[in-house]
Design a protein around this motif. Structure first.
Motif, PDB file in Angstrom:
ATOM      1  N   GLY A  90       0.814  -1.208   0.000  1.00 24.15           N
ATOM      2  CA  GLY A  90       0.000   0.000   0.000  1.00 24.15           C
ATOM      3  C   GLY A  90       0.845   1.253   0.000  1.00 24.15           C
ATOM      4  O   GLY A  90       0.517   2.245  -0.670  1.00 24.15           O
ATOM      5  N   ALA A  91       1.965   1.222   0.721  1.00 22.70           N
ATOM      6  CA  ALA A  91       2.875   2.369   0.737  1.00 22.70           C
ATOM      7  C   ALA A  91       3.537   2.573  -0.616  1.00 22.70           C
ATOM      8  O   ALA A  91       4.025   3.674  -0.908  1.00 22.70           O
ATOM      9  CB  ALA A  91       3.933   2.168   1.823  1.00 22.70           C
ATOM     10  N   ARG A  92       3.569   1.543  -1.452  1.00 24.73           N
ATOM     11  CA  ARG A  92       4.133   1.647  -2.798  1.00 24.73           C
ATOM     12  C   ARG A  92       3.062   1.921  -3.859  1.00 24.73           C
ATOM     13  O   ARG A  92       3.320   1.837  -5.045  1.00 24.73           O
ATOM     14  CB  ARG A  92       4.886   0.360  -3.151  1.00 24.73           C
ATOM     15  CG  ARG A  92       6.045   0.054  -2.220  1.00 24.73           C
ATOM     16  CD  ARG A  92       6.784  -1.216  -2.633  1.00 24.73           C
ATOM     17  NE  ARG A  92       7.811  -1.565  -1.658  1.00 24.73           N
ATOM     18  CZ  ARG A  92       8.636  -2.614  -1.757  1.00 24.73           C
ATOM     19  NH1 ARG A  92       8.554  -3.401  -2.821  1.00 24.73           N
ATOM     20  NH2 ARG A  92       9.535  -2.867  -0.825  1.00 24.73           N
ATOM     21  N   GLY A  93       1.849   2.208  -3.398  1.00 23.06           N
ATOM     22  CA  GLY A  93       0.780   2.541  -4.327  1.00 23.06           C
ATOM     23  C   GLY A  93       0.076   1.354  -4.930  1.00 23.06           C
ATOM     24  O   GLY A  93      -0.600   1.480  -5.959  1.00 23.06           O
ATOM     25  N   ILE A  94       0.194   0.186  -4.299  1.00 17.01           N
ATOM     26  CA  ILE A  94      -0.411  -1.040  -4.816  1.00 17.01           C
ATOM     27  C   ILE A  94      -1.485  -1.512  -3.846  1.00 17.01           C
ATOM     28  O   ILE A  94      -1.220  -1.696  -2.655  1.00 17.01           O
ATOM     29  CB  ILE A  94       0.642  -2.151  -4.995  1.00 17.01           C
ATOM     30  CG1 ILE A  94       1.740  -1.709  -5.955  1.00 17.01           C
ATOM     31  CG2 ILE A  94      -0.011  -3.433  -5.482  1.00 17.01           C
ATOM     32  CD1 ILE A  94       2.883  -2.690  -6.059  1.00 17.01           C
ATOM     33  N   THR A 179      10.978  -7.859 -16.465  1.00 20.24           N
ATOM     34  CA  THR A 179      11.571  -6.524 -16.414  1.00 20.24           C
ATOM     35  C   THR A 179      11.829  -6.102 -14.972  1.00 20.24           C
ATOM     36  O   THR A 179      11.139  -6.534 -14.044  1.00 20.24           O
ATOM     37  CB  THR A 179      10.652  -5.484 -17.100  1.00 20.24           C
ATOM     38  OG1 THR A 179      11.248  -4.190 -17.041  1.00 20.24           O
ATOM     39  CG2 THR A 179       9.289  -5.419 -16.420  1.00 20.24           C
ATOM     40  N   VAL A 180      12.850  -5.270 -14.793  1.00 20.50           N
ATOM     41  CA  VAL A 180      13.129  -4.614 -13.513  1.00 20.50           C
ATOM     42  C   VAL A 180      12.975  -3.114 -13.771  1.00 20.50           C
ATOM     43  O   VAL A 180      13.932  -2.445 -14.145  1.00 20.50           O
ATOM     44  CB  VAL A 180      14.541  -4.945 -12.989  1.00 20.50           C
ATOM     45  CG1 VAL A 180      14.783  -4.313 -11.624  1.00 20.50           C
ATOM     46  CG2 VAL A 180      14.754  -6.451 -12.913  1.00 20.50           C
ATOM     47  N   PRO A 181      11.769  -2.577 -13.623  1.00 22.48           N
ATOM     48  CA  PRO A 181      11.535  -1.187 -14.042  1.00 22.48           C
ATOM     49  C   PRO A 181      12.193  -0.141 -13.150  1.00 22.48           C
ATOM     50  O   PRO A 181      12.465   0.967 -13.612  1.00 22.48           O
ATOM     51  CB  PRO A 181      10.012  -1.059 -14.017  1.00 22.48           C
ATOM     52  CG  PRO A 181       9.548  -2.107 -13.058  1.00 22.48           C
ATOM     53  CD  PRO A 181      10.529  -3.229 -13.164  1.00 22.48           C
ATOM     54  N   ASN A 182      12.432  -0.478 -11.892  1.00 24.33           N
ATOM     55  CA  ASN A 182      13.005   0.483 -10.956  1.00 24.33           C
ATOM     56  C   ASN A 182      14.479   0.207 -10.718  1.00 24.33           C
ATOM     57  O   ASN A 182      14.833  -0.755 -10.042  1.00 24.33           O
ATOM     58  CB  ASN A 182      12.251   0.454  -9.615  1.00 24.33           C
ATOM     59  CG  ASN A 182      10.812   0.898  -9.759  1.00 24.33           C
ATOM     60  OD1 ASN A 182      10.487   1.721 -10.611  1.00 24.33           O
ATOM     61  ND2 ASN A 182       9.927   0.348  -8.938  1.00 24.33           N
ATOM     62  N   PHE A 183      15.348   1.037 -11.322  1.00 23.20           N
ATOM     63  CA  PHE A 183      16.802   0.969 -11.115  1.00 23.20           C
ATOM     64  C   PHE A 183      17.329  -0.424 -11.472  1.00 23.20           C
ATOM     65  O   PHE A 183      17.893  -1.145 -10.659  1.00 23.20           O
ATOM     66  CB  PHE A 183      17.144   1.353  -9.677  1.00 23.20           C
ATOM     67  CG  PHE A 183      16.324   2.510  -9.179  1.00 23.20           C
ATOM     68  CD1 PHE A 183      16.301   3.700  -9.892  1.00 23.20           C
ATOM     69  CD2 PHE A 183      15.565   2.424  -8.031  1.00 23.20           C
ATOM     70  CE1 PHE A 183      15.529   4.781  -9.464  1.00 23.20           C
ATOM     71  CE2 PHE A 183      14.794   3.491  -7.590  1.00 23.20           C
ATOM     72  CZ  PHE A 183      14.773   4.669  -8.306  1.00 23.20           C
ATOM     73  N   SER A 184      17.137  -0.746 -12.724  1.00 21.88           N
ATOM     74  CA  SER A 184      17.322  -2.101 -13.225  1.00 21.88           C
ATOM     75  C   SER A 184      18.715  -2.648 -12.935  1.00 21.88           C
ATOM     76  O   SER A 184      19.681  -1.901 -12.824  1.00 21.88           O
ATOM     77  CB  SER A 184      17.069  -2.133 -14.736  1.00 21.88           C
ATOM     78  OG  SER A 184      18.022  -1.324 -15.417  1.00 21.88           O
ATOM     79  N   ARG A 196       5.796   2.728 -18.996  1.00 21.14           N
ATOM     80  CA  ARG A 196       5.116   1.782 -18.107  1.00 21.14           C
ATOM     81  C   ARG A 196       3.686   1.544 -18.577  1.00 21.14           C
ATOM     82  O   ARG A 196       3.229   0.396 -18.659  1.00 21.14           O
ATOM     83  CB  ARG A 196       5.127   2.318 -16.674  1.00 21.14           C
ATOM     84  CG  ARG A 196       6.490   2.275 -16.015  1.00 21.14           C
ATOM     85  CD  ARG A 196       6.510   3.001 -14.673  1.00 21.14           C
ATOM     86  NE  ARG A 196       7.881   3.108 -14.197  1.00 21.14           N
ATOM     87  CZ  ARG A 196       8.359   2.509 -13.106  1.00 21.14           C
ATOM     88  NH1 ARG A 196       7.563   1.777 -12.355  1.00 21.14           N
ATOM     89  NH2 ARG A 196       9.617   2.645 -12.762  1.00 21.14           N
ATOM     90  N   GLU A 197       3.004   2.611 -18.895  1.00 24.84           N
ATOM     91  CA  GLU A 197       1.622   2.452 -19.352  1.00 24.84           C
ATOM     92  C   GLU A 197       1.583   1.722 -20.695  1.00 24.84           C
ATOM     93  O   GLU A 197       0.729   0.854 -20.912  1.00 24.84           O
ATOM     94  CB  GLU A 197       0.953   3.815 -19.465  1.00 24.84           C
ATOM     95  CG  GLU A 197      -0.517   3.728 -19.818  1.00 24.84           C
ATOM     96  CD  GLU A 197      -1.299   4.977 -19.457  1.00 24.84           C
ATOM     97  OE1 GLU A 197      -2.373   5.177 -20.050  1.00 24.84           O
ATOM     98  OE2 GLU A 197      -0.848   5.735 -18.578  1.00 24.84           O
ATOM     99  N   ALA A 198       2.515   2.041 -21.583  1.00 23.17           N
ATOM    100  CA  ALA A 198       2.565   1.369 -22.879  1.00 23.17           C
ATOM    101  C   ALA A 198       2.826  -0.127 -22.713  1.00 23.17           C
ATOM    102  O   ALA A 198       2.227  -0.955 -23.410  1.00 23.17           O
ATOM    103  CB  ALA A 198       3.638   2.005 -23.755  1.00 23.17           C
ATOM    104  N   PRO A 232       7.362   6.984 -10.544  1.00 21.25           N
ATOM    105  CA  PRO A 232       6.229   6.619 -11.410  1.00 21.25           C
ATOM    106  C   PRO A 232       5.478   5.445 -10.812  1.00 21.25           C
ATOM    107  O   PRO A 232       6.005   4.700  -9.982  1.00 21.25           O
ATOM    108  CB  PRO A 232       6.904   6.256 -12.731  1.00 21.25           C
ATOM    109  CG  PRO A 232       8.314   5.917 -12.384  1.00 21.25           C
ATOM    110  CD  PRO A 232       8.659   6.761 -11.199  1.00 21.25           C
ATOM    111  N   PRO A 233       4.225   5.240 -11.207  1.00 23.70           N
ATOM    112  CA  PRO A 233       3.434   4.139 -10.635  1.00 23.70           C
ATOM    113  C   PRO A 233       4.030   2.785 -10.993  1.00 23.70           C
ATOM    114  O   PRO A 233       4.688   2.625 -12.019  1.00 23.70           O
ATOM    115  CB  PRO A 233       2.054   4.331 -11.272  1.00 23.70           C
ATOM    116  CG  PRO A 233       2.323   5.083 -12.538  1.00 23.70           C
ATOM    117  CD  PRO A 233       3.476   5.991 -12.221  1.00 23.70           C
TER     118      PRO A 233
END
Length: 416
Positions: A90-94, A179-184, A196-198, A232-233
């Protein structure tokens, strides 16, 4: 003499293990035993940042009850930890409930369970490249068809992915994308909000799972300006919003290994219930359940409210070490090695001049007592590339400064 016979040959190994390649990073371990070696290789968190006092208190609390922590537990994980992890999500927006979570023995096990549940020999799997080597290793052993998707300084290239999906024949329709979207790992990139949305839209349109591996997302560095942009989300949160049929195509993985302690071996998976159930069955045949004692220690630690301060200390210190590495490369390697400062995580991805032979540089670096991971380890075809991954997390700043000096000497020795 009677009763003697020629012994029969033992049965052969399964095909994936007939001639298996080990982890290219683990293969570097023998070098670490050399006296005086400074390692920029392994992505290890700094021992100086472990909250040993807080973990000792959590361990004492875990053992102070009715010894239930010493018993077998549910395959999906202890309810108290799953609830705590759902709150962390929840703290990460999920948005997540405890029932949507499964505790795993590190996030690497979570990915292995997904591969067991989804991938058959010959199945197509899309992987951003350069990629985390253990991901490639797991997919090779599963005999998957690995299709690389290129990255740039903004992460996975969704335009290239869309073009690739359009060209793939129906018989090679991918089952999942990693994928590792955050600081891969290894590039240190942060996937842009637009991409991300795409990516999630493509997954919904073409019908494949997206594995969002997020061990580094909380290790974001502060920008020089006080109004640093928000993260980003997550792909998982976007999946909740964009999936028209309610089936979120994103499987979210994370762990406490990079923020609390690797020895806990606490990871988790957040996924659709049908997929989670099958991964739980796969886990039953692997280890029955993640250590309930480790789970209880983790749950008590998260309940202690020490976690945010621990993460903040890591963010500040890792940024300091990252700057020492990046600035040292810029000032001491005379343009022969180039890199960009990541916005978070544990890694710097560096490119060196074509005039430098990759193997000669690695051998010279070992002789100068500094270790890194050659870029070839992060590609499925093991191509020889003029790249390297450098981790700034474990060594202290003085060690990093010394390592850069040694790397500069190695560059001089390896010029063609």
């Amino acid at each position: 003499m009677t009763g003697l016979h020629t012994p029969a040959a033992m049965p052969g190994f399964a095909a994936p293990f007939a001639n298996p390649a080990g982890s290219p990073i683990r293969e570097l371990f023998p070098y670490l035993s050399q006296p005086g070696m400074i390692s920029l290789a392994g992505g290890y968190p700094s021992p100086s940042l472990f909250d040993a006092e807080g973990l000792a208190q959590a361990a004492a609390q875990a053992m102070a009850g009715d010894a239930q922590a010493l018993q077998y537990g549910a395959t999906e994980g202890l309810p108290v930890l799953r609830t705590a992890l759902a709150a962390l999500m929840g703290a990460r927006g999920i948005q997540a409930s405890a029932e949507q979570m499964m505790v795993t023995t590190g996030s690497q096990q979570a990915f292995d369970l997904l591969v067991r549940a989804l991938i058959e020999p010959g199945d197509t799997v899309l992987v951003e490249v350069p990629a985390y080597p253990a991901t490639l290793q797991a997919l090779r052993l599963a005999q998957a068809r690995i299709v690389p998707v290129p990255m740039d300084e903004h992460g996975l290239q969704t335009d290239a992915l869309a073009y690739l999906l359009h060209r793939l024949p129906a018989t090679q329709r991918p089952k999942l994308l990693y994928t590792v979207p955050n600081f891969s790992n290894p590039r240190g990139t942060l996937l842009s909000a637009q991409r991300r949305e795409a990516l999630v839209q493509l997954a919904c349109t073409h019908g494949f799972w997206v594995v969002e591996d997020d061990p580094y997302g909380e290790l974001r560095f502060d920008a020089p300006e006080s109004n640093a942009a928000a993260m980003p989300p997550t792909l998982r949160a976007l999946g909740d919003r964009l999936a028209a049929d309610g089936m979120n195509p994103v499987v979210y993985l994370s762990s406490l290994s990079k923020t609390v302690a690797p020895a806990l071996r606490i990871g988790w998976m957040l996924a659709d219930s049908s997929l989670l159930r099958r991964c739980a069955i796969a886990k039953q045949t692997v280890d029955l359940c993640t250590s309930p004692l480790a789970q209880m220690v983790a749950a008590r630690y998260l309940a202690s409210d020490r976690y945010p301060a621990t993460v903040q200390r890591a963010r500040i210190e890792y940024q300091r070490r990252m700057l020492a590495l990046v600035q040292g490369i810029a000032t001491q390697l005379d343009g022969h090695v180039q890199c960009a400062a990541p916005a978070g995580g544990m890694f710097v991805w560096a490119t060196f001049a074509q005039s430098i032979d990759p193997q000669a540089l690695f051998d010279a670096a070992v002789s100068q007592q500094v270790l890194y991971v050659p870029g070839t380890a992060f590609y499925p075809d093991n191509a020889q590339l003029n790249t390297m991954r450098l981790s700034f997390a474990a060594p202290e700043v003085p060690q990093i400064e010394q390592a850069v000096r040694r790397l500069a000497a190695a560059v001089t020795l390896s010029m063609r």
